[in-house]
Design a protein around this motif. Structure first.
Motif, PDB file in Angstrom:
ATOM      1  N   ASN A 261      -9.305 -15.805   2.706  1.00 18.53           N
ATOM      2  CA  ASN A 261      -8.696 -15.148   3.969  1.00 18.53           C
ATOM      3  C   ASN A 261      -8.059 -13.693   3.734  1.00 18.53           C
ATOM      4  OD1 ASN A 261      -8.928 -17.494   5.284  1.00 18.53           O
ATOM      5  ND2 ASN A 261      -6.833 -18.326   4.730  1.00 18.53           N
ATOM      6  N   ALA A 262      -7.486 -13.465   2.550  1.00 21.31           N
ATOM      7  CA  ALA A 262      -7.040 -12.275   2.114  1.00 21.31           C
ATOM      8  C   ALA A 262      -8.323 -11.110   2.206  1.00 21.31           C
ATOM      9  CB  ALA A 262      -6.370 -12.170   0.901  1.00 21.31           C
ATOM     10  N   MET A 263      -9.379 -11.558   1.699  1.00 27.69           N
ATOM     11  CA  MET A 263     -10.659 -10.456   1.689  1.00 27.69           C
ATOM     12  C   MET A 263     -10.973 -10.417   3.020  1.00 27.69           C
ATOM     13  SD  MET A 263     -12.914 -12.477  -1.274  1.00 27.69           S
ATOM     14  CE  MET A 263     -13.559 -11.429  -2.368  1.00 27.69           C
ATOM     15  N   ALA A 264     -11.024 -11.368   3.963  1.00 23.27           N
ATOM     16  CA  ALA A 264     -11.309 -11.000   5.182  1.00 23.27           C
ATOM     17  C   ALA A 264     -10.500 -10.182   6.038  1.00 23.27           C
ATOM     18  CB  ALA A 264     -11.548 -12.578   6.069  1.00 23.27           C
ATOM     19  N   VAL A 265      -9.108 -10.191   5.587  1.00 23.82           N
ATOM     20  CA  VAL A 265      -8.182  -9.518   6.186  1.00 23.82           C
ATOM     21  C   VAL A 265      -8.374  -8.008   5.709  1.00 23.82           C
ATOM     22  CG1 VAL A 265      -5.715  -8.703   6.404  1.00 23.82           C
ATOM     23  CG2 VAL A 265      -6.424 -11.209   6.496  1.00 23.82           C
ATOM     24  N   ALA A 266      -8.507  -7.835   4.320  1.00 21.92           N
ATOM     25  CA  ALA A 266      -8.976  -6.555   3.720  1.00 21.92           C
ATOM     26  C   ALA A 266      -9.997  -5.956   4.250  1.00 21.92           C
ATOM     27  CB  ALA A 266      -9.075  -6.728   2.092  1.00 21.92           C
ATOM     28  N   PHE A 267     -10.967  -6.624   4.389  1.00 23.02           N
ATOM     29  CA  PHE A 267     -12.318  -6.141   5.047  1.00 23.02           C
ATOM     30  C   PHE A 267     -12.049  -5.615   6.360  1.00 23.02           C
ATOM     31  CE2 PHE A 267     -16.573  -6.322   6.584  1.00 23.02           C
ATOM     32  CZ  PHE A 267     -17.357  -5.559   5.552  1.00 23.02           C
ATOM     33  N   THR A 268     -11.479  -6.239   6.995  1.00 23.26           N
ATOM     34  CA  THR A 268     -11.306  -5.776   8.582  1.00 23.26           C
ATOM     35  C   THR A 268     -10.214  -4.775   8.659  1.00 23.26           C
ATOM     36  OG1 THR A 268     -10.159  -7.659   8.857  1.00 23.26           O
ATOM     37  CG2 THR A 268     -12.179  -7.747   9.667  1.00 23.26           C
ATOM     38  N   SER A 272      -4.909  -2.407   1.836  1.00 16.11           N
ATOM     39  CA  SER A 272      -4.316  -3.413   0.948  1.00 16.11           C
ATOM     40  C   SER A 272      -2.804  -3.650   1.140  1.00 16.11           C
ATOM     41  CB  SER A 272      -4.710  -3.111  -0.639  1.00 16.11           C
ATOM     42  OG  SER A 272      -4.482  -1.873  -0.847  1.00 16.11           O
ATOM     43  N   ALA A 273      -2.110  -2.580   1.704  1.00 19.30           N
ATOM     44  CA  ALA A 273      -0.693  -2.882   2.045  1.00 19.30           C
ATOM     45  C   ALA A 273      -0.641  -3.710   3.030  1.00 19.30           C
ATOM     46  CB  ALA A 273      -0.167  -1.604   2.340  1.00 19.30           C
ATOM     47  N   GLY A 274      -1.388  -3.489   4.034  1.00 19.49           N
ATOM     48  CA  GLY A 274      -1.419  -4.384   5.198  1.00 19.49           C
ATOM     49  C   GLY A 274      -1.860  -5.818   4.891  1.00 19.49           C
ATOM     50  N   THR A 275      -2.685  -5.981   3.812  1.00 19.59           N
ATOM     51  CA  THR A 275      -3.224  -7.536   3.514  1.00 19.59           C
ATOM     52  C   THR A 275      -2.016  -8.148   2.816  1.00 19.59           C
ATOM     53  OG1 THR A 275      -5.442  -6.325   3.666  1.00 19.59           O
ATOM     54  CG2 THR A 275      -5.255  -8.532   2.553  1.00 19.59           C
ATOM     55  N   LEU A 276      -1.082  -7.408   2.440  1.00 20.79           N
ATOM     56  CA  LEU A 276      -0.048  -8.003   1.283  1.00 20.79           C
ATOM     57  C   LEU A 276       0.311  -9.540   1.598  1.00 20.79           C
ATOM     58  CD1 LEU A 276       1.347  -7.847  -1.395  1.00 20.79           C
ATOM     59  CD2 LEU A 276       3.246  -6.384  -0.245  1.00 20.79           C
ATOM     60  N   PRO A 277       0.997  -9.724   3.026  1.00 20.77           N
ATOM     61  CA  PRO A 277       1.377 -10.943   3.416  1.00 20.77           C
ATOM     62  C   PRO A 277       0.337 -11.758   3.206  1.00 20.77           C
ATOM     63  CG  PRO A 277       1.880  -9.330   4.995  1.00 20.77           C
ATOM     64  CD  PRO A 277       0.966  -8.666   3.918  1.00 20.77           C
ATOM     65  N   ALA A 278      -1.067 -11.558   3.486  1.00 15.98           N
ATOM     66  CA  ALA A 278      -1.903 -12.621   3.636  1.00 15.98           C
ATOM     67  C   ALA A 278      -2.300 -12.810   1.855  1.00 15.98           C
ATOM     68  CB  ALA A 278      -3.293 -12.006   3.986  1.00 15.98           C
ATOM     69  N   GLY A 301       0.771  -4.422  -7.568  1.00 17.16           N
ATOM     70  CA  GLY A 301      -0.737  -4.196  -7.348  1.00 17.16           C
ATOM     71  C   GLY A 301      -0.978  -3.211  -6.324  1.00 17.16           C
ATOM     72  N   THR A 302      -0.508  -3.896  -5.330  1.00 14.13           N
ATOM     73  CA  THR A 302      -0.803  -2.990  -3.791  1.00 14.13           C
ATOM     74  C   THR A 302      -0.351  -1.444  -3.897  1.00 14.13           C
ATOM     75  OG1 THR A 302       0.045  -5.144  -2.579  1.00 14.13           O
ATOM     76  CG2 THR A 302      -0.287  -2.951  -1.374  1.00 14.13           C
ATOM     77  N   THR A 303       0.610  -1.233  -4.889  1.00 16.84           N
ATOM     78  CA  THR A 303       0.927   0.126  -4.890  1.00 16.84           C
ATOM     79  C   THR A 303       0.388   0.854  -6.035  1.00 16.84           C
ATOM     80  OG1 THR A 303       3.090  -0.936  -4.750  1.00 16.84           O
ATOM     81  CG2 THR A 303       3.040   1.520  -5.191  1.00 16.84           C
ATOM     82  N   ILE A 304       0.047   0.073  -7.212  1.00 16.71           N
ATOM     83  CA  ILE A 304      -0.764   0.914  -8.065  1.00 16.71           C
ATOM     84  C   ILE A 304      -2.187   0.606  -8.452  1.00 16.71           C
ATOM     85  CG2 ILE A 304       1.553   1.606  -9.198  1.00 16.71           C
ATOM     86  CD1 ILE A 304       0.645  -0.550 -11.466  1.00 16.71           C
ATOM     87  N   ASN A 305      -2.573  -0.496  -8.137  1.00 21.47           N
ATOM     88  CA  ASN A 305      -3.951  -0.944  -8.579  1.00 21.47           C
ATOM     89  C   ASN A 305      -5.087  -0.868  -7.403  1.00 21.47           C
ATOM     90  OD1 ASN A 305      -5.657  -2.292 -10.206  1.00 21.47           O
ATOM     91  ND2 ASN A 305      -5.710  -4.268  -9.115  1.00 21.47           N
ATOM     92  N   ASN A 390      -9.870  -3.880  -4.113  1.00 24.34           N
ATOM     93  CA  ASN A 390      -8.383  -3.729  -4.550  1.00 24.34           C
ATOM     94  C   ASN A 390      -7.739  -4.958  -4.449  1.00 24.34           C
ATOM     95  OD1 ASN A 390      -8.912  -1.101  -4.663  1.00 24.34           O
ATOM     96  ND2 ASN A 390      -8.358  -0.207  -2.762  1.00 24.34           N
ATOM     97  N   VAL A 391      -7.878  -5.509  -3.397  1.00 25.23           N
ATOM     98  CA  VAL A 391      -6.953  -6.806  -2.826  1.00 25.23           C
ATOM     99  C   VAL A 391      -7.369  -7.942  -3.910  1.00 25.23           C
ATOM    100  CG1 VAL A 391      -6.501  -8.655  -1.162  1.00 25.23           C
ATOM    101  CG2 VAL A 391      -6.467  -6.254  -0.567  1.00 25.23           C
ATOM    102  N   SER A 392      -8.887  -8.263  -4.168  1.00 24.87           N
ATOM    103  CA  SER A 392      -8.991  -9.261  -5.070  1.00 24.87           C
ATOM    104  C   SER A 392      -8.444  -8.864  -6.381  1.00 24.87           C
ATOM    105  CB  SER A 392     -10.625  -9.369  -5.206  1.00 24.87           C
ATOM    106  OG  SER A 392     -11.061  -9.330  -3.813  1.00 24.87           O
TER     107      SER A 392
END
Ligand code: ASP
Length: 436
Positions: A261-268, A272-278, A301-305, A390-392
């Motif tokens: 789910n998070a990967m799909a949100v990240a892709f669309t 990655s900040a917007g994907t954080l909740p997912a 991670g969202t901030t530095i990775n 990034n998110v993965s």
């Protein structure tokens, strides 16, 4: 009174998402360039103006956002050990990601067909300094001079050092941190404003490139997209799977199912900040990671990775070098790895941030910034893939660190998606009754 047609057209154009505007600018630029031929170089100043505006952002943006990135660790000082582990893991995987990007870019040579070397800017490329010089010069003798002359590596080193010092002095550092936070916000806003000019800048530069070099330039761009997607796939499926299996002893398949789910949100969303909740939801609901860990490691991670962003910078830096016929030495390669790794700390998890940071990587090794505008036309397509990485990467780190801290429920991790969700909701219910 009804709006005049041009005004309403303009309003409609403004409502089009930026990435689509940029893509339109690129396609129109290519069309106009092909139609006008060498005369299209008259449109180049529009592109140059855009490149200059991006250049204007680099030093203050990097300086302020890096300090904010480093000082954001301070609220979590009590989690020193986990913080250190996360930091080391994040930087290590980012350095590997950029190496994967460089390798793919080197093997596939996406820029090889595009010979822009006659372009006057390649003269800007400086003679490469020796390894020793590079290492010794990494520390600025005068940080203000480093800022003024745009010595990016030196600026990065000073910003990280200042950030660490601000954290160490505790309460005394807070007012200064506030100032940098506010400046960083302003720089993000300014970046936003500058990016609004991208469709026109990209139009001007693409018209010039297409006019000068004809249809031959399209293939290399398709190759860049292929190279970035290939690199991202290798990093996710190869490297992350290995880390999960060898370091944490966990099944990669379960992991990818759990984070889909998070990967799909990240892709669309390309954010990655917007994907954080997912991502948070995936970590606790499907991977069985204790929230104590995920609520710290994931936002960090969202901030530095930014593994995907670093990988993309590796591929695109090589693309630009190949397109402009610049031979990079191995010192340059090392510099790219170092800069992109450090720059990832200061890259915001929002769409297009990696493109601005690419200017930094190119500047450090003296590659022409016109390359950024050429990449900008296809950047959204690349952004979608790199944000997934990034998110993965954030979620891999969270899982591995949770495992090392004994904060992951293995039965939960290995359960199928439905059972996982049930376990998570019954645990939540238990916690609620416990706190009542
Ligand atoms: N869009 C990326 C992210 O949010 C950052 C980038 O532009 O590379 O993670």
């Amino acid at each position: 009174m009804s709006a005049t047609p041009p005004a309403s057209l303009w309003r409609r154009w403004c409502a089009v998402p930026l990435w689509l505007q940029i893509l339109t600018g690129m396609l129109l630029g290519i069309g106009v360039g092909l139609a006008l031929g060498p005369d299209a170089s008259a449109l180049k100043p529009i592109g140059t103006l855009f490149v200059n505006t991006i250049k204007m952002l680099i030093v203050p943006l990097v300086f302020c956002s890096l300090i904010v990135g480093v000082t954001s660790m301070q609220d979590t000082a009590r989690m020193g050990r986990i913080g250190f582990k996360s930091f080391a893991f994040y930087l290590g995987t980012t350095a590997i990601a950029i190496s994967v990007g460089l390798l793919v870019g080197w093997l596939l040579e996406p820029g090889a067909g595009l010979s822009l070397e006659g372009h006057d800017l390649s003269a800007e490329v400086k003679a490469a300094p020796s390894v020793m010089d590079t290492l010794v010069n990494i520390v600025p003798t005068n940080p203000v001079a480093a800022l003024a002359s745009g010595q990016i590596l030196q600026v990065i080193v000073f910003a990280v050092a200042l950030g660490v010092a601000l954290v160490l002095i505790g309460d005394h550092g807070k007012p200064a941190i506030k100032v940098f936070e506010s400046l960083a916000e302003a720089m993000y806003k300014l970046t936003d404003m500058v990016m609004k000019l991208a469709p026109y800048g990209v139009f001007g530069l693409m018209a010039w490139v297409a006019g000068e070099y004809g249809i031959d330039m399209l293939l290399p761009l398709i190759k860049v997209i292929f190279a970035v997607y290939l690199g991202c796939a290798l990093h996710i499926l190869g490297f992350y799977s290995l880390v999960l299996k060898l370091v944490a002893g966990l099944s990669p398949i379960q992991f990818f199912k759990g984070i889909s789910n998070a990967m799909a949100v990240a892709f669309t969303t390309s954010s990655s900040a917007g994907t954080l909740p997912a991502s948070m939801k995936c970590a606790s609901e499907y991977l069985g990671v204790n929230k104590k860990i995920s609520s710290f490691v994931l936002p960090l991670g969202t901030t530095i990775n930014m593994d995907g962003t670093a990988l993309y910078q590796g591929v695109t830096a090589l693309f630009v070098a190949q397109a402009f016929g610049v031979d990079l030495t191995w010192v340059d390669y090392l510099t790219i790895v170092l800069t992109a790794t450090l720059a990832s700390i200061g890259t915001a998890g929002v769409p297009g941030a990696g493109l601005v940071m690419l200017t930094l990587v190119l500047t450090t090794v003296g590659l022409p910034l016109e390359g950024v505008a050429i990449i900008a036309g296809i950047d959204r397509v690349l952004d979608m893939a790199r944000t997934v990485v990034n998110v993965s990467g954030d979620l891999v780190a969270t899982t591995v660190i949770a495992r090392s801290e004994g904060e992951i429920d293995i039965a939960h991790y290995n359960a199928d998606m439905e059972t996982s969700a049930e376990i998570a909701s019954s645990r939540e219910a238990e916690q609620k009754t416990a706190t009542q």
